[in-house]
Motif scaffolding. Sequence first.
Motif, PDB file in Angstrom:
ATOM      1  N   MET A 252      -3.894   0.722  -2.851  1.00  0.00           N
ATOM      2  CA  MET A 252      -2.933   0.046  -1.997  1.00  0.00           C
ATOM      3  C   MET A 252      -2.440  -1.246  -2.657  1.00  0.00           C
ATOM      4  SD  MET A 252      -2.393   1.770   0.698  1.00  0.00           S
ATOM      5  CE  MET A 252      -3.090   2.905   1.836  1.00  0.00           C
ATOM      6  N   ASP A 253      -3.383  -1.957  -3.268  1.00  0.00           N
ATOM      7  CA  ASP A 253      -2.984  -3.203  -3.916  1.00  0.00           C
ATOM      8  C   ASP A 253      -1.953  -2.956  -5.011  1.00  0.00           C
ATOM      9  OD1 ASP A 253      -4.676  -4.682  -2.296  1.00  0.00           O
ATOM     10  OD2 ASP A 253      -6.318  -4.671  -3.745  1.00  0.00           O
ATOM     11  N   LEU A 254      -2.121  -1.885  -5.779  1.00  0.00           N
ATOM     12  CA  LEU A 254      -1.154  -1.574  -6.828  1.00  0.00           C
ATOM     13  C   LEU A 254       0.221  -1.259  -6.240  1.00  0.00           C
ATOM     14  CD1 LEU A 254      -3.282   0.571  -9.287  1.00  0.00           C
ATOM     15  CD2 LEU A 254      -2.129  -1.589  -9.807  1.00  0.00           C
ATOM     16  N   PHE A 255       0.241  -0.519  -5.145  1.00  0.00           N
ATOM     17  CA  PHE A 255       1.517  -0.198  -4.509  1.00  0.00           C
ATOM     18  C   PHE A 255       2.209  -1.476  -4.032  1.00  0.00           C
ATOM     19  CE2 PHE A 255      -0.397   4.125  -3.294  1.00  0.00           C
ATOM     20  CZ  PHE A 255       0.153   4.748  -4.394  1.00  0.00           C
ATOM     21  N   VAL A 256       1.438  -2.415  -3.497  1.00  0.00           N
ATOM     22  CA  VAL A 256       2.014  -3.686  -3.049  1.00  0.00           C
ATOM     23  C   VAL A 256       2.494  -4.504  -4.243  1.00  0.00           C
ATOM     24  CG1 VAL A 256       1.499  -5.898  -1.922  1.00  0.00           C
ATOM     25  CG2 VAL A 256       0.684  -3.762  -0.898  1.00  0.00           C
ATOM     26  N   GLU A 257       1.682  -4.549  -5.296  1.00  0.00           N
ATOM     27  CA  GLU A 257       2.020  -5.341  -6.478  1.00  0.00           C
ATOM     28  C   GLU A 257       3.224  -4.791  -7.233  1.00  0.00           C
ATOM     29  OE1 GLU A 257      -1.544  -5.390  -8.885  1.00  0.00           O
ATOM     30  OE2 GLU A 257      -2.725  -6.167  -7.205  1.00  0.00           O
ATOM     31  N   ASN A 258       3.245  -3.463  -7.459  1.00  0.00           N
ATOM     32  CA  ASN A 258       4.251  -2.849  -8.334  1.00  0.00           C
ATOM     33  C   ASN A 258       5.343  -2.100  -7.602  1.00  0.00           C
ATOM     34  OD1 ASN A 258       2.497  -3.640 -10.393  1.00  0.00           O
ATOM     35  ND2 ASN A 258       1.504  -1.644 -10.471  1.00  0.00           N
ATOM     36  N   GLY A 259       5.130  -1.802  -6.332  1.00  0.00           N
ATOM     37  CA  GLY A 259       6.012  -0.893  -5.619  1.00  0.00           C
ATOM     38  C   GLY A 259       5.496   0.524  -5.782  1.00  0.00           C
ATOM     39  N   TYR A 260       5.809   1.356  -4.832  1.00  0.00           N
ATOM     40  CA  TYR A 260       5.305   2.729  -4.857  1.00  0.00           C
ATOM     41  C   TYR A 260       5.798   3.482  -6.088  1.00  0.00           C
ATOM     42  CZ  TYR A 260       4.652   7.613  -3.704  1.00  0.00           C
ATOM     43  OH  TYR A 260       4.303   8.936  -3.760  1.00  0.00           O
ATOM     44  N   GLU A 261       7.097   3.429  -6.335  1.00  0.00           N
ATOM     45  CA  GLU A 261       7.693   4.193  -7.438  1.00  0.00           C
ATOM     46  C   GLU A 261       7.155   3.779  -8.804  1.00  0.00           C
ATOM     47  OE1 GLU A 261       9.622   6.900  -7.519  1.00  0.00           O
ATOM     48  OE2 GLU A 261       9.531   6.967  -5.323  1.00  0.00           O
ATOM     49  N   ASP A 262       6.881   2.503  -8.962  1.00  0.00           N
ATOM     50  CA  ASP A 262       6.456   1.997 -10.266  1.00  0.00           C
ATOM     51  C   ASP A 262       4.945   2.028 -10.475  1.00  0.00           C
ATOM     52  OD1 ASP A 262       9.073   1.548 -11.036  1.00  0.00           O
ATOM     53  OD2 ASP A 262       9.088  -0.483 -10.221  1.00  0.00           O
ATOM     54  N   THR A 263       4.215   2.558  -9.535  1.00  0.00           N
ATOM     55  CA  THR A 263       2.764   2.692  -9.674  1.00  0.00           C
ATOM     56  C   THR A 263       2.452   4.111 -10.130  1.00  0.00           C
ATOM     57  OG1 THR A 263       2.359   1.066  -7.937  1.00  0.00           O
ATOM     58  CG2 THR A 263       0.554   2.560  -8.467  1.00  0.00           C
ATOM     59  N   THR A 264       1.648   4.229 -11.172  1.00  0.00           N
ATOM     60  CA  THR A 264       1.321   5.550 -11.706  1.00  0.00           C
ATOM     61  C   THR A 264      -0.089   5.971 -11.299  1.00  0.00           C
ATOM     62  OG1 THR A 264       0.355   4.703 -13.752  1.00  0.00           O
ATOM     63  CG2 THR A 264       2.763   5.075 -13.733  1.00  0.00           C
ATOM     64  N   VAL A 265      -0.332   7.266 -11.383  1.00  0.00           N
ATOM     65  CA  VAL A 265      -1.664   7.804 -11.116  1.00  0.00           C
ATOM     66  C   VAL A 265      -2.658   7.213 -12.110  1.00  0.00           C
ATOM     67  CG1 VAL A 265      -3.090   9.898 -11.186  1.00  0.00           C
ATOM     68  CG2 VAL A 265      -0.883   9.917  -9.984  1.00  0.00           C
ATOM     69  N   ALA A 266      -2.248   7.058 -13.342  1.00  0.00           N
ATOM     70  CA  ALA A 266      -3.135   6.481 -14.355  1.00  0.00           C
ATOM     71  C   ALA A 266      -3.560   5.062 -13.969  1.00  0.00           C
ATOM     72  CB  ALA A 266      -2.443   6.470 -15.719  1.00  0.00           C
ATOM     73  N   GLN A 267      -2.624   4.272 -13.449  1.00  0.00           N
ATOM     74  CA  GLN A 267      -2.965   2.915 -13.020  1.00  0.00           C
ATOM     75  C   GLN A 267      -3.944   2.940 -11.841  1.00  0.00           C
ATOM     76  OE1 GLN A 267       1.121   1.773 -12.288  1.00  0.00           O
ATOM     77  NE2 GLN A 267       1.036   0.234 -13.927  1.00  0.00           N
ATOM     78  N   ILE A 268      -3.697   3.848 -10.903  1.00  0.00           N
ATOM     79  CA  ILE A 268      -4.574   3.953  -9.732  1.00  0.00           C
ATOM     80  C   ILE A 268      -5.986   4.346 -10.172  1.00  0.00           C
ATOM     81  CG2 ILE A 268      -5.028   5.207  -7.588  1.00  0.00           C
ATOM     82  CD1 ILE A 268      -1.929   5.561  -7.369  1.00  0.00           C
ATOM     83  N   ALA A 269      -6.070   5.349 -11.015  1.00  0.00           N
ATOM     84  CA  ALA A 269      -7.373   5.818 -11.490  1.00  0.00           C
ATOM     85  C   ALA A 269      -8.100   4.702 -12.241  1.00  0.00           C
ATOM     86  CB  ALA A 269      -7.201   7.043 -12.379  1.00  0.00           C
ATOM     87  N   GLU A 270      -7.386   4.006 -13.104  1.00  0.00           N
ATOM     88  CA  GLU A 270      -8.004   2.924 -13.869  1.00  0.00           C
ATOM     89  C   GLU A 270      -8.519   1.830 -12.937  1.00  0.00           C
ATOM     90  OE1 GLU A 270      -6.648  -0.591 -16.915  1.00  0.00           O
ATOM     91  OE2 GLU A 270      -5.711   1.387 -17.165  1.00  0.00           O
ATOM     92  N   ARG A 271      -7.711   1.423 -11.958  1.00  0.00           N
ATOM     93  CA  ARG A 271      -8.117   0.366 -11.020  1.00  0.00           C
ATOM     94  C   ARG A 271      -9.351   0.782 -10.230  1.00  0.00           C
ATOM     95  NH1 ARG A 271      -5.280  -3.987  -8.100  1.00  0.00           N
ATOM     96  NH2 ARG A 271      -4.054  -4.114  -9.992  1.00  0.00           N
ATOM     97  N   ALA A 272      -9.435   2.071  -9.916  1.00  0.00           N
ATOM     98  CA  ALA A 272     -10.577   2.585  -9.152  1.00  0.00           C
ATOM     99  C   ALA A 272     -11.786   2.896 -10.022  1.00  0.00           C
ATOM    100  CB  ALA A 272     -10.159   3.842  -8.387  1.00  0.00           C
ATOM    101  N   GLY A 273     -11.632   2.751 -11.343  1.00  0.00           N
ATOM    102  CA  GLY A 273     -12.731   3.039 -12.252  1.00  0.00           C
ATOM    103  C   GLY A 273     -12.978   4.528 -12.421  1.00  0.00           C
ATOM    104  N   LEU A 274     -11.909   5.311 -12.303  1.00  0.00           N
ATOM    105  CA  LEU A 274     -11.984   6.764 -12.437  1.00  0.00           C
ATOM    106  C   LEU A 274     -11.103   7.226 -13.587  1.00  0.00           C
ATOM    107  CD1 LEU A 274     -11.271   7.613  -8.679  1.00  0.00           C
ATOM    108  CD2 LEU A 274     -13.520   7.442  -9.754  1.00  0.00           C
ATOM    109  N   ASN A 275     -11.284   8.499 -13.951  1.00  0.00           N
ATOM    110  CA  ASN A 275     -10.316   9.073 -14.877  1.00  0.00           C
ATOM    111  C   ASN A 275      -9.326   9.911 -14.066  1.00  0.00           C
ATOM    112  OD1 ASN A 275     -11.361  11.733 -14.524  1.00  0.00           O
ATOM    113  ND2 ASN A 275     -12.975  11.285 -16.025  1.00  0.00           N
ATOM    114  N   ARG A 276      -8.254  10.329 -14.704  1.00  0.00           N
ATOM    115  CA  ARG A 276      -7.200  11.088 -13.996  1.00  0.00           C
ATOM    116  C   ARG A 276      -7.738  12.369 -13.374  1.00  0.00           C
ATOM    117  NH1 ARG A 276      -1.643  10.556 -14.996  1.00  0.00           N
ATOM    118  NH2 ARG A 276      -1.525  12.811 -15.139  1.00  0.00           N
ATOM    119  N   ALA A 277      -8.632  13.056 -14.057  1.00  0.00           N
ATOM    120  CA  ALA A 277      -9.176  14.315 -13.535  1.00  0.00           C
ATOM    121  C   ALA A 277      -9.927  14.079 -12.229  1.00  0.00           C
ATOM    122  CB  ALA A 277     -10.087  14.980 -14.567  1.00  0.00           C
ATOM    123  N   THR A 278     -10.698  13.009 -12.177  1.00  0.00           N
ATOM    124  CA  THR A 278     -11.428  12.687 -10.947  1.00  0.00           C
ATOM    125  C   THR A 278     -10.456  12.346  -9.826  1.00  0.00           C
ATOM    126  OG1 THR A 278     -13.296  11.881 -12.248  1.00  0.00           O
ATOM    127  CG2 THR A 278     -13.205  11.207  -9.941  1.00  0.00           C
TER     128      THR A 278
END
Length: 176
Positions: free
Chosen positions: A1-27
């Motif tokens: 959620m923080d990434l969506f607020v910071e970057n906007g929904y469109e500009d937030t990637t799955v890779a960024q979300i996974a990294e922020r959560a301490g996960l990899n894309r597959a997880t």
Amino acid sequence: MDLFVENGYEDTTVAQIAERAGLNRATFFRHFADKREVLFAGEDVLPGLFADAIRAAPPEATLIECLRAALAAVGDTMTPQRRAAAGRRIRILTADSELHERGQLKYARVTSSIADALRERGVDDLTARLAANLGLLAFRVAFERWMKAGEDEPFLSLAGTALNDLRTRAAQFSEP
């Protein structure tokens, strides 16, 4: 959620979300089909809470008592932490029309679940649909008021007031 607020929904990637959560894309993809699902995770909880409370109401409960029970069940989940998260989520949803439409589908599912639960209690279809829409509107009005209220204002009191306000206004439609 923080990434969506910071970057906007469109500009937030799955890779960024996974990294922020301490996960990899597959997880990430084991838990969510796409980044939109992050915003709508748990959206099936609300319809279930409403319907289960209506089903659990005593057999002699009136329509309004059923709606009050449903609002009370939902009210138990409306914590101060939920208020903060809801504020962020609202900012994200209102900034994107596709996401806003998805939010409206959530409300349609809630209305349907309320109407289904009322029909199971023997309420005729038109009355069940009307009561379901009234219940959802009471929830939405209470939610809007709760988001603007002070931290110590409980959702349930706002929901009861919203339901009463709607009943009063609906009475204005009766002919003299």
